[in-house]
Write a protein that holds these residues in place. Structure first.
Motif, short mmCIF file in Angstrom:
data_model
loop_
_atom_site.label_atom_id
_atom_site.label_comp_id
_atom_site.label_asym_id
_atom_site.label_seq_id
_atom_site.Cartn_x
_atom_site.Cartn_y
_atom_site.Cartn_z
N GLN A 747 0.81 -1.22 0.00
CA GLN A 747 0.00 0.00 0.00
C GLN A 747 0.85 1.27 0.00
OE1 GLN A 747 -3.61 -0.06 2.44
NE2 GLN A 747 -3.07 -2.13 3.12
N ARG A 748 1.99 1.20 -0.67
CA ARG A 748 2.82 2.39 -0.79
C ARG A 748 2.11 3.43 -1.66
NH1 ARG A 748 8.30 4.36 -1.03
NH2 ARG A 748 8.59 5.75 -2.82
N GLU A 749 2.14 4.69 -1.24
CA GLU A 749 1.52 5.77 -2.00
C GLU A 749 2.58 6.43 -2.87
OE1 GLU A 749 -0.52 8.36 0.67
OE2 GLU A 749 -2.06 6.89 1.16
N ASN A 750 2.71 5.92 -4.10
CA ASN A 750 3.66 6.49 -5.04
C ASN A 750 3.16 7.84 -5.54
OD1 ASN A 750 5.78 4.36 -5.39
ND2 ASN A 750 3.99 3.14 -5.94
N GLU A 751 4.10 8.78 -5.68
CA GLU A 751 3.74 10.14 -6.09
C GLU A 751 3.17 10.16 -7.50
OE1 GLU A 751 5.76 14.04 -4.56
OE2 GLU A 751 7.30 12.63 -5.17
N PHE A 752 2.10 10.92 -7.68
CA PHE A 752 1.49 11.15 -8.97
C PHE A 752 1.97 12.50 -9.53
CE2 PHE A 752 -2.82 11.17 -11.36
CZ PHE A 752 -2.16 10.82 -12.52
N PHE A 753 1.79 13.57 -8.74
CA PHE A 753 2.32 14.89 -9.08
C PHE A 753 2.31 15.75 -7.82
CE2 PHE A 753 -2.24 15.23 -9.63
CZ PHE A 753 -2.54 16.46 -9.07
N ARG A 754 3.00 16.89 -7.87
CA ARG A 754 3.03 17.83 -6.76
C ARG A 754 2.30 19.11 -7.13
NH1 ARG A 754 9.35 17.29 -4.61
NH2 ARG A 754 9.31 15.01 -4.39
N TYR A 755 1.72 19.75 -6.10
CA TYR A 755 0.96 20.97 -6.32
C TYR A 755 1.03 21.82 -5.05
CZ TYR A 755 -2.62 18.73 -3.45
OH TYR A 755 -3.29 18.12 -2.41
N TYR A 756 0.61 23.07 -5.16
CA TYR A 756 0.59 23.96 -4.01
C TYR A 756 -0.81 23.97 -3.41
CZ TYR A 756 0.92 28.08 -1.07
OH TYR A 756 0.89 28.95 0.02
N ASN A 757 -0.92 23.58 -2.13
CA ASN A 757 -2.18 23.59 -1.40
C ASN A 757 -2.39 24.97 -0.81
OD1 ASN A 757 -4.23 23.32 0.62
ND2 ASN A 757 -3.88 21.09 0.64
N VAL A 758 -3.35 25.71 -1.40
CA VAL A 758 -3.56 27.09 -0.98
C VAL A 758 -4.02 27.16 0.47
CG1 VAL A 758 -4.87 29.20 -1.44
CG2 VAL A 758 -4.12 27.76 -3.34
N GLY A 759 -4.94 26.28 0.85
CA GLY A 759 -5.48 26.30 2.21
C GLY A 759 -4.42 25.99 3.26
N GLN A 760 -3.56 25.00 2.98
CA GLN A 760 -2.51 24.60 3.91
C GLN A 760 -1.24 25.42 3.74
OE1 GLN A 760 -3.01 22.40 6.39
NE2 GLN A 760 -5.15 22.17 5.69
N ARG A 761 -1.16 26.19 2.65
CA ARG A 761 0.01 27.03 2.34
C ARG A 761 1.30 26.21 2.30
NH1 ARG A 761 -1.01 32.45 2.74
NH2 ARG A 761 1.18 32.92 3.13
N ARG A 762 1.23 25.09 1.57
CA ARG A 762 2.40 24.25 1.45
C ARG A 762 2.30 23.39 0.19
NH1 ARG A 762 0.82 20.23 6.51
NH2 ARG A 762 -0.82 19.03 5.40
N ILE A 763 3.44 22.82 -0.21
CA ILE A 763 3.48 21.93 -1.36
C ILE A 763 3.10 20.52 -0.90
CG2 ILE A 763 4.98 20.86 -3.08
CD1 ILE A 763 6.59 23.42 -3.16
#
Length: 781
Positions: A747-763
């Motif tokens: 059940q490893r969560e392999n990365e799909f893509f990265r984005y900026y979370n506006v609400g959490q103010r983090r990548i």
């Protein structure tokens, strides 16, 4: 007392019979170069006691009855031909085994032929013109490998130089750093539309294959340097073959699993003529449960698919053999929010795909034959997307039809020289429409509205020259002409294979090309006065020069080592014109990084790319129930956009390592049943994307990428463990198999893509599917 003794003998006889279940192995032996049947060839079950075997008849057919169930090895020999062995044939009680093989005529006069197990046929491509970067996908292997779900594309992930396309929900594969768009699908010797459910325009992949391994014979998979017979491919080729139905007995199979419920049947139409039929039908399990009132996905989602494939073969005495074959599939995905949903979008997608044809093989004499195919295909992709969240409405209806006439003539001049020349004439019809709401201009825009057809013509020639039993040279030329814009491509090919006895050296070089989707050539861009232009109607094909060199050695019986080095130069790649923009998103664009779709914007054939690397394979053939396959690949994948800067493609992960192993245990009181455990590990470098501009993302309130550094960011490495377990039970006339396949066991969560979370103010990272099981039950009778 006599009655008691007779009863005891009867019981003992019944027990003995139940402990020695048997089956029939049969097939046809032909000459590899000419295709003509070999009369009087010896076929043996190696290691059998007492010896078991048979002799081929006037049509090259053999039959060996009462072969014990389990794994068997077939030895085939004939005076004047090189002997071969076919190992690890799975013999079950429920179905007869049909095993066809080809022998190569020896250039040396032999006084005696001895069958040994050294000349293994395992993994060798069916196409005798292939010398390198080609393997044969065995249907037994596809069903044995864990988490393949009877899918040829997912099975290919096990081999060197192949990795996922970045989404485990799809069967997209990346071959040697190339985009999956460059893959060609063929069935029964002719190009077909993408044979997968839940696909997209321009894609070569999907969620579920429409083809079941119930239908497939051993098929070729190419990863580069293709023979001259193949065109319209730059990445890889799946050359799939449907097997022939049993021409002696009626046999059936029923399978039920979490993915689908399927039924298959085969048998004779005329035993005297060896005419047969074969078909398989499958229906989505989720759709079936929904119709029964069990809503697994919830009220908002609905997934349905079904597919049918068939083959009817009718031999004749004067006109050769005729095969009528076909494949069809339908699927629908719907997301319709209910009143309490927070997601105000309506998404409906559907697909209808079909391909059918008739193939005639006509023997002029024992050294010459024609193979002629008339085929047609239909592919329709419809979608309707309506969202209140972003105030957009888009609908599309893409219909592509293909009518093809394909024929080639094969002539064997001698044991040294064989010629094959042919042509493929294609009529590509299209009816394409796409409309969307433009929020800025507050009007509907129609970038596609085309109903027409175009011609695509191919001619090829191959010449095989064998200087000795050890050295084979295959040379050829492939010619393509695209009538929609008059573009013509001439592609020379050359390959060799040098069998030194202790090892084999092989190589290949050649030019190759691939067209884009018809939608790209016909898409419209509207001007301010309401008129439009078709920017890409004159766009050329992407072209590639492939070169590869290979080394192969049997380290010990049933332990093979292979190594390949390759270099691919891609040119005439569609990119953004270099004098029309300062936007780095466009300056760094290349179709080498795309997976599907089309654009209305103008492109130019000014891009380049290159892929190079080394691939190592260590394979332990099945021995005493144990097998192992280990592959390692080191590679680079580069491209150049209109800004002239060489960058990594999004598929430039750098390395791939696969490890596959399995063990079969004979179980039960008489050892007639089999318990199989199979496991697979995948380690691969992560995909690439543009880095995120944090400051700009904060200011704009959504993700802003640094396209001036496009694909510089490498995602985390990919790791996946798959596991499969199955139990095969043989009875007198039936075989039943229950199996469980688990994709991503940890059940490893392999990365799909990265984005900026506006609400959490983090990548943050979005992940691929973490866990997918499939439980199934199959019975053959």
């Amino acid at each position: 007392m006599k009655k008691l003794a007779s009863g005891i003998l009867l019981v003992l006889s019944t027990i003995a019979h139940s402990q020695s279940l048997t089956q029939t192995i049969k097939g046809q032996i032909t000459d590899e170069q000419s295709g003509s049947p070999i009369i009087g060839a010896t076929v043996q079950i190696l290691g059998s006691s007492p010896p078991m075997g048979g002799i081929t008849d006037v049509d090259g057919f053999f039959k060996i009855e009462k072969v014990p169930i389990g794994r068997q090895t077939l030895g085939i020999s004939y005076l004047g031909y090189e002997s071969i062995t076919i190992p690890d044939i799975l013999v079950g009680a429920g179905k007869e085994v049909v095993m066809n093989a080809k022998l190569i005529e020896s250039l040396q006069q032999l006084d005696e032929v001895v069958v040994t197990s050294e000349n293994q046929e395992k993994g060798q491509p069916r196409n005798e013109l292939a010398t390198i970067s080609a393997i044969s996908l065995g249907m037994d292997e596809i069903s044995r490998f864990p988490a393949t779900f009877d899918d040829p594309a997912r099975a290919a992930l096990t081999y060197a130089g192949v990795q996922t396309g970045g989404d485990d929900l799809l069967n997209e594969i990346v071959i040697r750093g190339n985009s999956p768009k460059g893959i060609l699908w063929r069935l029964e010797g002719v190009e077909i539309p993408n044979p997968n459910h839940f696909t997209a325009i321009g894609s070569s992949a999907g969620g579920i294959s429409m083809l079941s391994n119930n239908m497939l014979a051993n098929s070729d998979f190419f990863t580069g340097a293709f023979p001259a017979q193949y065109g319209n491919a730059t990445s890889g080729i799946f050359d799939l073959q449907l097997r022939q139905g049993n021409f002696d007995n009626h046999e059936h199979a029923i399978q039920a699993g979490l993915l689908g419920v399927a039924a298959a049947s085969e048998g004779p139409l005329s035993k005297s003529k060896r005419a047969s039929y074969l078909f398989n039908y499958r229906y989505s399990t989720l759709a079936l449960l929904t119709e029964l009132g069990l809503d697994i996905l919830g009220e908002e989602e609905d997934i349905t698919f079904q597919d049918l494939s068939y083959k009817v073969r009718i031999p004749t005495k004067k006109l050769g053999s005729f095969s009528f074959w076909g494949l069809g599939g339908r699927n629908t995905y719907q997301f319709i929010p209910n009143e309490s949903s927070d997601n105000w979008e309506n998404d409906v997608e559907s697909q209808n795909t079909g391909a059918a044809g008739v193939t005639n093989v006509f023997y002029v004499n024992e050294d010459s034959f024609f193979e002629t195919i008339i085929s047609g295909s239909y592919n329709q992709l419809m979608s309707n997307y309506d969202s209140l969240d972003v105030l957009t409405l888009e609908s599309s209806d893409f219909i592509e039809t293909q009518m093809r006439f394909s024929t080639y003539f094969n002539h064997k001049f001698s044991a040294r020289h064989t010629m094959r020349v042919g042509t493929v004439l294609s009529r590509l019809g299209y009816n394409l429409s796409n409309t969307y709401w433009n929020r800025q201009e507050r009007q509907f825009v129609t970038p596609l509205d085309e109903d027409d057809h175009a011609g695509f013509y191919q001619v090829f020639g191959n010449w095989q020259y064998r200087t000795s039993d050890q050295f084979t040279l295959n040379s050829g030329l492939h010619f393509s002409h695209f009538a929609i814009n008059g573009k013509t491509y001439v592609e020379p090919r050359l390959g060799f294979k040098w069998d030194r006895g202790s090892h084999i050296i092989s190589g290949g070089i050649g030019m190759h090309s691939r067209m884009e989707t018809i939608a790209l050539y016909t898409a419209r861009q509207y001007l301010e006065d309401g008129s439009y232009v078709q920017n890409n109607k004159d766009l050329g094909f992407t072209q590639a020069f492939h070169s590869a060199l290979g080394f192969e050695k049997m380290l010990k019986p049933k332990l093979r080592f292979k190594a390949e080095v390759y270099y691919q130069h891609l040119f005439n790649v569609p990119i953004w014109p270099n004098d029309t923009t300062s936007d780095y998103r466009l300056l760094t664009f290349s179709t080498l990084n795309t997976l599907d779709g089309y654009t209305t914007d103008e492109l130019a054939n000014d891009g380049t790319g290159k892929n190079y690397g080394v691939e190592l394979t260590l394979e332990k053939f099945l021995t005493n129930g144990f097998y192992m396959l280990s592959t390692a690949s080191l590679y680079r994948s580069k491209y150049t956009g209109s800004d002239g800067v060489e960058r990594s493609t999004q598929f430039d992960g750098g390395y791939i390592y696969n490890f596959l192993t399995g063990k079969e245990f004979k179980v039960g009181k008489s050892g007639n049943n089999t318990l199989s455990l199979n496991g697979k590990l995948i380690f691969a470098g992560g995909k690439r994307q543009a880095p995120i501009n944090i400051v700009a993302s904060i200011n704009e309130g959504h993700t802003i990428y640094r396209y001036d550094e496009n694909y510089d960011l490498k995602l985390d490495g990919y790791f996946r463990m798959d596991f499969g377990i199955s139990y095969r039970k043989n009875r007198k006339r039936t075989t039943s198999v229950i199996s469980l396949d688990i994709q991503n066991l940890t059940q490893r969560e392999n990365e799909f893509f990265r984005y900026y979370n506006v609400g959490q103010r983090r990548i943050e990272s979005d992940s691929q599917v973490s866990f997918f099981p499939n439980l199934s039950y199959r019975i053959e009778f």
